[in-house]
Each structure stands twice: as structure tokens, then as C-alpha cells.
Enzyme design. Sequence first.
Site, PDB file in Angstrom:
ATOM      1  N   ASN A  39       0.811  -1.223   0.000  1.00 12.69           N
ATOM      2  CA  ASN A  39       0.000   0.000   0.000  1.00 12.69           C
ATOM      3  C   ASN A  39       0.848   1.278   0.000  1.00 12.69           C
ATOM      4  O   ASN A  39       0.395   2.311  -0.482  1.00 12.69           O
ATOM      5  CB  ASN A  39      -0.921  -0.027   1.236  1.00 12.69           C
ATOM      6  N   TYR A  68       3.612   9.665 -11.382  1.00  9.92           N
ATOM      7  CA  TYR A  68       2.617   8.903 -10.605  1.00  9.92           C
ATOM      8  C   TYR A  68       1.831   7.932 -11.486  1.00  9.92           C
ATOM      9  O   TYR A  68       1.829   6.730 -11.233  1.00  9.92           O
ATOM     10  CB  TYR A  68       1.708   9.877  -9.842  1.00  9.92           C
ATOM     11  N   LYS A  90       1.929   3.759 -11.538  1.00  5.74           N
ATOM     12  CA  LYS A  90       0.724   2.950 -11.270  1.00  5.74           C
ATOM     13  C   LYS A  90       0.362   2.058 -12.467  1.00  5.74           C
ATOM     14  O   LYS A  90      -0.160   0.969 -12.279  1.00  5.74           O
ATOM     15  CB  LYS A  90      -0.450   3.849 -10.859  1.00  5.74           C
TER      16      LYS A  90
HETATM   17  P1  NAD Z   1      -0.975   8.570   2.724  1.00  6.13           P
HETATM   18  O1  NAD Z   1      -0.028   9.598   2.258  1.00  6.13           O
HETATM   19  O2  NAD Z   1      -1.860   8.849   3.869  1.00  6.13           O
HETATM   20  O3  NAD Z   1      -0.207   7.190   3.019  1.00  6.13           O
HETATM   21  C1  NAD Z   1       0.896   6.769   2.289  1.00  6.13           C
HETATM   22  C2  NAD Z   1       1.625   5.719   3.095  1.00  6.13           C
HETATM   23  O4  NAD Z   1       2.796   5.334   2.355  1.00  6.13           O
HETATM   24  C3  NAD Z   1       2.088   6.252   4.451  1.00  6.13           C
HETATM   25  O5  NAD Z   1       1.893   5.285   5.444  1.00  6.13           O
HETATM   26  C4  NAD Z   1       3.596   6.497   4.222  1.00  6.13           C
HETATM   27  O6  NAD Z   1       4.359   6.344   5.400  1.00  6.13           O
HETATM   28  C5  NAD Z   1       3.927   5.406   3.213  1.00  6.13           C
HETATM   29  N1  NAD Z   1       5.141   5.761   2.498  1.00  6.13           N
HETATM   30  C6  NAD Z   1       5.322   6.837   1.690  1.00  6.13           C
HETATM   31  N2  NAD Z   1       6.616   6.875   1.286  1.00  6.13           N
HETATM   32  C7  NAD Z   1       7.234   5.809   1.858  1.00  6.13           C
HETATM   33  C8  NAD Z   1       8.559   5.299   1.840  1.00  6.13           C
HETATM   34  N3  NAD Z   1       9.539   5.904   1.156  1.00  6.13           N
HETATM   35  N4  NAD Z   1       8.843   4.183   2.553  1.00  6.13           N
HETATM   36  C9  NAD Z   1       7.885   3.556   3.253  1.00  6.13           C
HETATM   37  N5  NAD Z   1       6.610   3.981   3.317  1.00  6.13           N
HETATM   38  C10 NAD Z   1       6.292   5.083   2.630  1.00  6.13           C
HETATM   39  O7  NAD Z   1      -1.843   8.227   1.429  1.00  6.13           O
HETATM   40  P2  NAD Z   1      -2.950   7.129   1.111  1.00  6.13           P
HETATM   41  O8  NAD Z   1      -3.991   7.825   0.341  1.00  6.13           O
HETATM   42  O9  NAD Z   1      -3.334   6.351   2.319  1.00  6.13           O
HETATM   43  O10 NAD Z   1      -2.136   6.207   0.084  1.00  6.13           O
HETATM   44  C11 NAD Z   1      -2.053   4.801   0.169  1.00  6.13           C
HETATM   45  C12 NAD Z   1      -1.949   4.235  -1.230  1.00  6.13           C
HETATM   46  O11 NAD Z   1      -3.168   4.514  -1.939  1.00  6.13           O
HETATM   47  C13 NAD Z   1      -0.817   4.805  -2.085  1.00  6.13           C
HETATM   48  O12 NAD Z   1      -0.186   3.761  -2.804  1.00  6.13           O
HETATM   49  C14 NAD Z   1      -1.538   5.741  -3.041  1.00  6.13           C
HETATM   50  O13 NAD Z   1      -0.858   5.925  -4.255  1.00  6.13           O
HETATM   51  C15 NAD Z   1      -2.847   5.012  -3.220  1.00  6.13           C
HETATM   52  N6  NAD Z   1      -3.939   5.878  -3.714  1.00  6.13           N
HETATM   53  C16 NAD Z   1      -4.445   6.883  -2.951  1.00  6.13           C
HETATM   54  C17 NAD Z   1      -5.446   7.682  -3.463  1.00  6.13           C
HETATM   55  C18 NAD Z   1      -6.071   8.821  -2.683  1.00  6.13           C
HETATM   56  O14 NAD Z   1      -6.881   9.571  -3.267  1.00  6.13           O
HETATM   57  N7  NAD Z   1      -5.770   8.984  -1.402  1.00  6.13           N
HETATM   58  C19 NAD Z   1      -5.936   7.454  -4.758  1.00  6.13           C
HETATM   59  C20 NAD Z   1      -5.387   6.415  -5.501  1.00  6.13           C
HETATM   60  C21 NAD Z   1      -4.384   5.634  -4.976  1.00  6.13           C
END
Ligand code: NAD
Length: 247
Positions: free
Chosen positions: A90, A155, A159
Site C-alpha cells: 500500500n 505517478y 501505477k
Molecule cells: P498517505 O499519504 O496517507 O499514506 C501513504 C503511506 O505510504 C504512508 O503510510 C507512508 O508512510 C507510506 N510511504 C510513503 N513513502 C514511503 C517510503 N519511502 N517508505 C515507506 N513507506 C512510505 O496516502 P494514502 O492515500 O493512504 O495512500 C495509500 C496508497 O493509496 C498509495 O499507494 C496511493 O498511491 C494510493 N492511492 C491513494 C489515493 C487517494 O486519493 N488517497 C488514490 C489512488 C491511490
Amino acid sequence: MFDFKDKVVIVTGGTRGIGYETVLSFCRSQANVILFGSKSSSVNEACSKLKTCGYEVLGYYPNLLDYEEVKKTIDDIYSKYGHIDVLINNAGVSDSKKIEDTSSEDFAKVVDINLKAIFNVIKSVIPYMKEKNFGVILNTSSMVSIYGQASGVSYPASKFGVNGLTKSLALEFAPYNIRVNAVAPGIIKTDMLSNVSDEVLKPLIKSIPLGRIGLPSDIANAFLFLASDMASYITGVILSVDGAAKN
Ligand code: NAD
């Protein structure tokens, strides 16, 4: 509803947002959950928070870009539990810079965490899943992996890569009863949206056919389903969870 009793589930980026909600959901479904975070302070904070909810969760903070470090962590988890059943990749970072504003280092940074990190964790886990002839690997993609993104290059590129890796590994590991799928979230209310202005966000949310922003629990529920035996004939799928949003 779902029962993961005696299952060992690893969630990367489990300290906040979608990852934290996923950890919580698997805890509620009785799994042994292990969360990965990027630093000790956030890992400890998340584990303490979960403890106050009554859940004992093991936390690690390996550098996901360092294969040897990841492998050591996975080996340690395997030696503790004797099996690893579900891996949820994730952790991720977003980026919406146009190509003219993106250096090749910027590009590599996003692709590294969103794609290479997944490769490192899967490569470490797979021998243990193959040994047991069982495993579920779930990757986190994005709706931009289906429609592209008007502003931003690294990005969506990362993906699209996640989808390719998911579909290919699903084929490679199907003979070992290891399923590999991805969830492609739409716009989900997490810290990832904190640098998107209200001006940009509001019309985006308004355009979502289901009429609301997604919640971390919407994605956690998809992970629960795909990890469960109810999805035992599903592999190689990119499941959109986006309220029919189209970007
Ligand atoms: P968030 O920023 O709250 O969480 C991201 C997580 O990734 C955090 O726990 C962070 O510590 C971890 N992370 C980031 N860089 C890191 C690194 N270098 N090493 C280890 N861990 C790392 O965002 P989220 O929305 O919870 O994102 C989770 C996933 O969902 C991601 O892969 C994101 O691309 C995907 N996503 C999110 C959305 C959205 O709208 N929020 C949409 C599509 C996809």
C-alpha cells in the site's frame, strides 16, 4: 464478516490513511497483522494507537528500496510465524508535476517507492508463499492507471507499472495457488490529498457519479474481500473502487 484467524497479513504504509484503516480492518477480522512504516516514530505511534483499540500489531520500518533490508525483515517475520499469507503493498507517494517540471531524479523517486518497493517486498515474500502453496498479494494502484492524469507523469507511470506487475505475477504464480490482484482507488480522503487545494478538489468530488469522496474503509473493504476465500477464483484483476470517477 471476514475471518482471517491464524492468517499472517503484512501491510506496507500501514501507519496512516488507507494503510492504517486496512490494518484495523484485518485486526477486526482476527488476523495477525504486521505493519510497515517509513520511520520508527510513526510505526510506534500507530502500534500504540492500535493497542488502545485492543490489537497487538507488530511494526517494522525497513527501507523498502533496499532489497536486502526488506528480505531480512520478511525472513524475521517468517521465522516468528512460520507462514505469511497475505501481503498488501500500500505504501506510495503521489505527484502531479508536469513533465517540464519533473527532473529525472523526481521521476525515479516516485517510481522507486510506488513500484520498485513492491518488487522488493514481493520478491522477499514469494519463496515462503510458494513453499506453502498459498498466498495472496494485493497491490495498490490508482484510477490514474486506467485513465492517465492530465498533470503529472511519474505517478500514473508508476501505477500503470503496478498493473503490469500485478497481471504478470498473477500468471507466474497461479500454479502455486498464489493470487495477485490490485485495487485502483479513486479519490480517497487521506493525507495524500492535503496538497490539493479545495478549489481543485471540490469540483472533482462533485463530478464523482456516486456523489461522494471515497473513504479509506472503502479500500480496506476491497482488500478484505480480495484477500478472503470468497475471492479464491479471482487473480490478475485491477479492481476499481472509485464511485465511477473518471479523474
Ligand atoms: P498517505 O499519504 O496517507 O499514506 C501513504 C503511506 O505510504 C504512508 O503510510 C507512508 O508512510 C507510506 N510511504 C510513503 N513513502 C514511503 C517510503 N519511502 N517508505 C515507506 N513507506 C512510505 O496516502 P494514502 O492515500 O493512504 O495512500 C495509500 C496508497 O493509496 C498509495 O499507494 C496511493 O498511491 C494510493 N492511492 C491513494 C489515493 C487517494 O486519493 N488517497 C488514490 C489512488 C491511490
